[in-house]
Write a protein that holds these residues in place. Structure first.
Motif, PDB file in Angstrom:
ATOM      1  N   GLY A 156       0.788  -1.219   0.000  1.00 13.56           N
ATOM      2  CA  GLY A 156       0.000   0.000   0.000  1.00 13.56           C
ATOM      3  C   GLY A 156       0.819   1.267   0.000  1.00 13.56           C
ATOM      4  N   TYR A 157       2.032   1.207   0.569  1.00 16.99           N
ATOM      5  CA  TYR A 157       2.812   2.429   0.747  1.00 16.99           C
ATOM      6  C   TYR A 157       4.138   2.395  -0.009  1.00 16.99           C
ATOM      7  CZ  TYR A 157       4.759   6.465   3.219  1.00 16.99           C
ATOM      8  OH  TYR A 157       5.309   7.679   3.531  1.00 16.99           O
ATOM      9  N   LEU A 158       4.732   1.230  -0.145  1.00 16.92           N
ATOM     10  CA  LEU A 158       5.958   0.957  -0.913  1.00 16.92           C
ATOM     11  C   LEU A 158       7.260   1.394  -0.240  1.00 16.92           C
ATOM     12  CD1 LEU A 158       4.918   1.436  -4.650  1.00 16.92           C
ATOM     13  CD2 LEU A 158       5.051  -0.648  -3.301  1.00 16.92           C
ATOM     14  N   PRO A 159       7.431   2.630   0.273  1.00 22.93           N
ATOM     15  CA  PRO A 159       8.709   2.942   0.921  1.00 22.93           C
ATOM     16  C   PRO A 159       9.034   1.950   2.031  1.00 22.93           C
ATOM     17  CG  PRO A 159       7.483   4.958   0.558  1.00 22.93           C
ATOM     18  CD  PRO A 159       6.576   3.814   0.188  1.00 22.93           C
ATOM     19  N   PRO A 160      10.188   1.278   1.958  1.00 19.52           N
ATOM     20  CA  PRO A 160      10.485   0.183   2.892  1.00 19.52           C
ATOM     21  C   PRO A 160      11.113   0.620   4.202  1.00 19.52           C
ATOM     22  CG  PRO A 160      12.199   0.328   1.233  1.00 19.52           C
ATOM     23  CD  PRO A 160      11.195   1.398   0.891  1.00 19.52           C
ATOM     24  N   GLU A 161      11.469   1.920   4.325  1.00 22.59           N
ATOM     25  CA  GLU A 161      12.175   2.333   5.531  1.00 22.59           C
ATOM     26  C   GLU A 161      11.323   2.181   6.784  1.00 22.59           C
ATOM     27  OE1 GLU A 161      10.108   5.840   3.782  1.00 22.59           O
ATOM     28  OE2 GLU A 161      11.519   4.344   3.009  1.00 22.59           O
ATOM     29  N   TRP A 177      10.506  -3.497  12.050  1.00 17.02           N
ATOM     30  CA  TRP A 177      11.242  -4.739  12.310  1.00 17.02           C
ATOM     31  C   TRP A 177      12.243  -4.533  13.438  1.00 17.02           C
ATOM     32  CZ3 TRP A 177      16.595  -5.198  11.767  1.00 17.02           C
ATOM     33  CH2 TRP A 177      17.103  -6.475  12.005  1.00 17.02           C
ATOM     34  N   LEU A 178      12.966  -3.428  13.387  1.00 14.25           N
ATOM     35  CA  LEU A 178      13.992  -3.145  14.389  1.00 14.25           C
ATOM     36  C   LEU A 178      13.394  -3.096  15.790  1.00 14.25           C
ATOM     37  CD1 LEU A 178      17.024  -2.440  14.679  1.00 14.25           C
ATOM     38  CD2 LEU A 178      16.357  -0.031  14.531  1.00 14.25           C
ATOM     39  N   PHE A 179      12.275  -2.402  15.936  1.00 17.55           N
ATOM     40  CA  PHE A 179      11.664  -2.275  17.255  1.00 17.55           C
ATOM     41  C   PHE A 179      10.899  -3.545  17.645  1.00 17.55           C
ATOM     42  CE2 PHE A 179      12.478   2.181  16.328  1.00 17.55           C
ATOM     43  CZ  PHE A 179      13.005   2.604  17.538  1.00 17.55           C
ATOM     44  N   SER A 180      10.468  -4.309  16.666  1.00 16.39           N
ATOM     45  CA  SER A 180       9.845  -5.598  16.977  1.00 16.39           C
ATOM     46  C   SER A 180      10.870  -6.557  17.568  1.00 16.39           C
ATOM     47  CB  SER A 180       9.222  -6.208  15.710  1.00 16.39           C
ATOM     48  OG  SER A 180       8.187  -5.395  15.219  1.00 16.39           O
ATOM     49  N   LEU A 222      12.176 -13.212   8.788  1.00 18.28           N
ATOM     50  CA  LEU A 222      11.655 -13.810   7.556  1.00 18.28           C
ATOM     51  C   LEU A 222      10.280 -13.260   7.211  1.00 18.28           C
ATOM     52  CD1 LEU A 222      12.711 -17.560   7.987  1.00 18.28           C
ATOM     53  CD2 LEU A 222      13.566 -15.925   6.292  1.00 18.28           C
ATOM     54  N   VAL A 223       9.453 -13.092   8.227  1.00 18.87           N
ATOM     55  CA  VAL A 223       8.110 -12.556   7.995  1.00 18.87           C
ATOM     56  C   VAL A 223       8.178 -11.124   7.465  1.00 18.87           C
ATOM     57  CG1 VAL A 223       6.029 -11.760   9.183  1.00 18.87           C
ATOM     58  CG2 VAL A 223       6.920 -14.043   9.631  1.00 18.87           C
ATOM     59  N   PHE A 224       9.122 -10.329   7.976  1.00 16.80           N
ATOM     60  CA  PHE A 224       9.275  -8.949   7.512  1.00 16.80           C
ATOM     61  C   PHE A 224       9.923  -8.873   6.132  1.00 16.80           C
ATOM     62  CE2 PHE A 224       8.213  -7.598  11.760  1.00 16.80           C
ATOM     63  CZ  PHE A 224       7.771  -6.292  11.619  1.00 16.80           C
ATOM     64  N   ASN A 225      10.468  -9.989   5.666  1.00 17.06           N
ATOM     65  CA  ASN A 225      11.058 -10.088   4.329  1.00 17.06           C
ATOM     66  C   ASN A 225      12.423  -9.397   4.260  1.00 17.06           C
ATOM     67  OD1 ASN A 225      11.712 -10.100   1.572  1.00 17.06           O
ATOM     68  ND2 ASN A 225       9.559  -9.988   0.977  1.00 17.06           N
ATOM     69  N   PRO A 226      13.504 -10.178   4.280  1.00 17.33           N
ATOM     70  CA  PRO A 226      14.861  -9.607   4.248  1.00 17.33           C
ATOM     71  C   PRO A 226      15.122  -8.693   3.056  1.00 17.33           C
ATOM     72  CG  PRO A 226      14.938 -11.930   4.841  1.00 17.33           C
ATOM     73  CD  PRO A 226      13.524 -11.640   4.445  1.00 17.33           C
ATOM     74  N   LEU A 227      14.488  -8.967   1.921  1.00 12.26           N
ATOM     75  CA  LEU A 227      14.691  -8.105   0.751  1.00 12.26           C
ATOM     76  C   LEU A 227      14.144  -6.703   1.010  1.00 12.26           C
ATOM     77  CD1 LEU A 227      13.794 -10.551  -2.175  1.00 12.26           C
ATOM     78  CD2 LEU A 227      16.063  -9.809  -1.424  1.00 12.26           C
ATOM     79  N   ILE A 228      12.975  -6.644   1.627  1.00 15.55           N
ATOM     80  CA  ILE A 228      12.398  -5.341   1.956  1.00 15.55           C
ATOM     81  C   ILE A 228      13.253  -4.638   3.004  1.00 15.55           C
ATOM     82  CG2 ILE A 228      10.387  -4.158   2.916  1.00 15.55           C
ATOM     83  CD1 ILE A 228       8.632  -6.370   1.806  1.00 15.55           C
ATOM     84  N   LEU A 229      13.741  -5.404   3.969  1.00 14.59           N
ATOM     85  CA  LEU A 229      14.558  -4.818   5.033  1.00 14.59           C
ATOM     86  C   LEU A 229      15.855  -4.248   4.484  1.00 14.59           C
ATOM     87  CD1 LEU A 229      14.087  -7.484   7.855  1.00 14.59           C
ATOM     88  CD2 LEU A 229      12.939  -5.276   7.610  1.00 14.59           C
ATOM     89  N   ALA A 230      16.465  -4.929   3.525  1.00 10.38           N
ATOM     90  CA  ALA A 230      17.703  -4.434   2.925  1.00 10.38           C
ATOM     91  C   ALA A 230      17.465  -3.103   2.216  1.00 10.38           C
ATOM     92  CB  ALA A 230      18.262  -5.472   1.953  1.00 10.38           C
ATOM     93  N   GLY A 266      15.124  -1.121   2.984  1.00  7.73           N
ATOM     94  CA  GLY A 266      14.724  -0.169   4.005  1.00  7.73           C
ATOM     95  C   GLY A 266      15.886   0.560   4.645  1.00  7.73           C
ATOM     96  N   ILE A 267      17.014  -0.119   4.802  1.00  6.10           N
ATOM     97  CA  ILE A 267      18.188   0.521   5.411  1.00  6.10           C
ATOM     98  C   ILE A 267      18.626   1.717   4.571  1.00  6.10           C
ATOM     99  CG2 ILE A 267      20.597   0.208   6.062  1.00  6.10           C
ATOM    100  CD1 ILE A 267      19.941  -2.746   6.581  1.00  6.10           C
ATOM    101  N   PHE A 268      18.738   1.504   3.271  1.00  6.21           N
ATOM    102  CA  PHE A 268      19.155   2.585   2.373  1.00  6.21           C
ATOM    103  C   PHE A 268      18.097   3.677   2.316  1.00  6.21           C
ATOM    104  CE2 PHE A 268      18.992   4.453  -1.915  1.00  6.21           C
ATOM    105  CZ  PHE A 268      20.247   5.041  -1.967  1.00  6.21           C
TER     106      PHE A 268
END
Length: 679
Positions: free
Chosen positions: A207-212, A218-221, A250-258, A260-262
């Motif tokens: 719905g929003y797309l920006p992964p940050e 994820w970090l606070f979870s 895994l549930v948060f999806n490592p690809l999205i998390l990667a 998100g950092i950038f």
């Protein structure tokens, strides 16, 4: 709230109250819109209440027509550089594409009815989470404040097809999923919680797309899961604990998390470290002109979140107590709080994230008061304490936010402007490039299906400066050269010139002189588009167009529109800022508030000719213009300054004076619109 309610009945009540109030304040204006269709509709289609809505609506149409190509070039945005379509079709666009196909209705007609409903759904996960955390009054305060807060109401009101409701739902649904996982007693319950969390995370991304933000949650979870071990100073080498962290990851999806950092680093740079500062090479930053990115004082933030400053203070204190009493639970709300605190730095739109948390603080404080009374004043009436506090909470929040009940959202543009863009699609070839101010980019792409040089998602580049410059310079030739040069040398070309060592002033000179053209012309026809709304926007257009690269500032030109009444021999009476000014065309002076202002130029534009009278007695002065409109014998008047009088914007739009060797006037329905094609 112990008042003979079963837990299910109480939970139902906590859900029904804010949902009902939220829907009430959002659907209340429907009748007014339907009664005033001439103001709110164009071609029996309700006009959106936000520019960004046109972006999601256009993607919905593209998807429905089969031209949406995920991750590939979007042919209608940011020419000549272009941008890409999103990697996936946004949820809103996907949803309304299918609804539009099923019901055979334009997207805006469906969004008109469905958006308010989607906007209040966040109440469900927020209430469930706080109820399970043991604070029923906190749940009531958070949800009710969320639906009533003026900032969120404005951003999720009638016919506003935007991502805010997705964000609001997700920022509470994701913590709910994490909480359910952490409290699950069986393997089956844990798998169900993980599945729900997976859905919430990916709905958020879809719905929003920006992964940050997903990275932040994820970090606070993870911190939430580790908190008991850290607090009790236990070793973190427990394999089962890290298995849980791995599952959450895994549930948060490592690809999205990667990603998100950038993306998070970029957002911090844009919204915090570099907010409002010049862009590449010292070109002006359009962020300073965007209303939703402006910084508000604490009083205004309080008004638009909880209703007033005292409630804001109470909410903040209550939230601190919540953090003290329930530190682990508070971690789940930290990403939302951090987003809300950005409003203190700037970007007032982020204040909407504070509203439900402040409501939580107010409700939690009342919860503590109720618990204290029940524990220390044992009597038959003590069981009524929390219901009474709940009623007081509801009444207080409603009274504090009464303006939300009277708020009627307005279309982002007039029907005349919307009709202008529809007409633009009829009068220009499909490969035309539209050259106008960035606010209209998405709307033109939607109504006219034509490509634009910039829009609401691509306005913060040097290209915006050059468009402002072409409208603000007094030379039609320079304006023409800038437009043609920009069509050949876009953002990437400008960045290359900067890398080669050229200064912004040198690049400006290249654009104005036309030296970059080298006898070349763009393959696409270019159309300058002026509309009535640009009169008000000229304040900022002129600021960027007169940008000084040494002082890093521009100059605002005023262009005031009014309707004057001619009463010879007394003079011409013009309403200005709520007062009446007297213009004497013989003496060439303007009298306002007992002060006399010299008039240097008086221009009269009739359908047949343009007459310009100059006053040689004064070295400088104002300019007053009387110009014909498409309505028979109806004239509008404009008051401006001498320097603004000679700009291309004023000459070509207001006075409709242009160089026929460079431009062809395609259509003119002043003050609604004027179209020019570059030769």
């Amino acid at each position: 709230m112990n008042f003979r309610f079963s837990s299910k009945a109480l939970l139902l009540l906590l859900l029904v109250i804010p949902l009902s109030v939220g829907l009430w304040v959002r659907y209340k204006p429907v009748g007014f819109w339907l009664e005033h269709k001439e103001t709110f509709f164009v071609d029996d289609r309700p006009i959106f209440t936000a520019y960004d809505s046109y972006y999601f609506a256009r993607l919905a149409d593209d998807y429905r027509m089969g031209v949406f190509k995920a991750g590939e070039r979007d042919p209608l945005r940011f020419v000549p550089d272009y941008t890409e379509y999103p990697e996936v079709i946004p949820f809103y666009s996907w949803l309304f594409a299918h609804l539009s196909q099923i019901f055979n209705k334009p997207v805006e007609n469906l969004a008109f009815w469905l958006t308010p409903l989607l906007a209040v759904l966040f109440v469900i996960p927020l209430t469930l989470l706080l109820y399970k955390l043991g604070t029923a009054l906190g749940a009531l305060g958070a949800s009710l404040t969320g639906v009533l807060s003026f900032i969120y109401l404005v951003r999720s009101s009638l016919n506003r097809l935007d991502t805010d409701s997705i964000i609001y739902f997700s920022i509470f649904a994701i913590p709910l999923g994490v909480y359910l996982y952490s409290t699950a007693q069986s393997r089956r319950e844990k798998y169900i919680a993980l599945f729900l969390l997976f859905l919430f995370v990916h709905l958020f991304y879809w719905g929003y797309l920006p992964p940050e933000l997903i990275f932040a949650f994820w970090l606070f979870s993870v911190l939430y899961l580790l908190y008991p071990h850290i607090r009790e100073r236990q070793r973190l080498g427990d394999k089962n604990l890290w298995k849980e962290v791995d599952l959450i990851t895994l549930v948060f999806n490592p690809l999205i998390l990667a990603k998100g950092i950038f993306s998070l680093a970029v957002k911090v740079y844009v919204y915090i470290l570099h907010f409002g500062k010049p862009v590449e090479g010292g070109f002006p930053n359009v962020q300073v002109s965007i209303s939703e990115l402006r910084k508000f004082d604490i009083g205004t933030i309080a008004d638009i979140t909880v209703g007033n400053l005292p409630l804001f203070i109470v909410g903040a204190l209550g939230l601190l107590l919540f953090a003290y009493r329930k530190p682990r639970a508070f971690i789940l709300f930290l990403p939302t709080l951090l987003m809300g605190l950005i409003a203190l730095k700037g970007a007032s739109r982020f204040a909407m994230f504070l509203a439900p948390l402040l409501g939580l603080g107010i409700g939690f404080l009342l919860e503590l008061v109720g618990d204290y009374i029940k524990e220390n004043f044992q009597s038959g009436i003590s069981r009524f304490v929390k219901p009474l506090l709940g009623g007081a909470l509801i009444a207080t929040l409603i009274v504090a936010n009464l303006r939300s009940f009277h708020f009627i959202p307005r279309p982002i543009m007039t029907p005349a402007v919307a009709q202008a863009f529809i007409e633009l699609g009829r009068q220009t070839p499909p490969d035309a490039w539209i050259y106008t101010w960035w606010d209209y980019g998405y709307a033109i792409q939607y109504y006219a299906r034509r490509a634009t040089f910039h829009d609401g998602g691509t306005q913060n580049s040097p290209k915006t400066y050059f468009i402002a410059l072409s409208f603000t310079v007094s030379s039609p030739q320079k304006g023409y050269n800038i437009s043609q040069s920009l069509a050949l040398c876009g953002k990437e070309c400008i960045e290359k010139l900067l890398e080669e060592g050229k200064t912004p002033e040198q690049i400006k000179a290249l654009f104005e002189s036309g030296k970059l053209l080298r006898d070349r012309k763009p393959e696409h026809p270019i159309y300058w588009v002026f509309t009535g709304d640009l009169i008000g926007k000229f304040y900022w257009i002129s600021y960027f167009g007169t940008w000084d690269f040494k002082t890093l500032k521009g100059r605002h030109y005023s262009l005031y529109q009014t309707v004057c009444l001619e009463r010879p021999p007394k003079g011409i009476f013009c309403p200005v800022g709520g007062k009446t000014a007297l213009f004497d065309p013989l003496k060439m002076v303007l009298v306002l508030n007992a002060k006399v202002y010299p008039v240097k130029i008086f221009a009269i534009r009739t359908p047949e000719e343009l007459k310009i009278y100059t006053n040689k007695k004064f070295p400088t002065g104002n300019a007053i213009e009387k110009v014909f409109t498409f309505k028979r014998d109806f004239y509008l008047w404009y008051i401006t300054e001498e320097s603004a009088f000679y700009t291309n914007f004023n000459q070509m739009f207001v006075l409709r004076k242009y160089n026929p060797q460079l431009f062809e006037r395609v259509d003119d329905l002043f003050p609604n619109y004027t179209f020019y094609r570059l030769k």
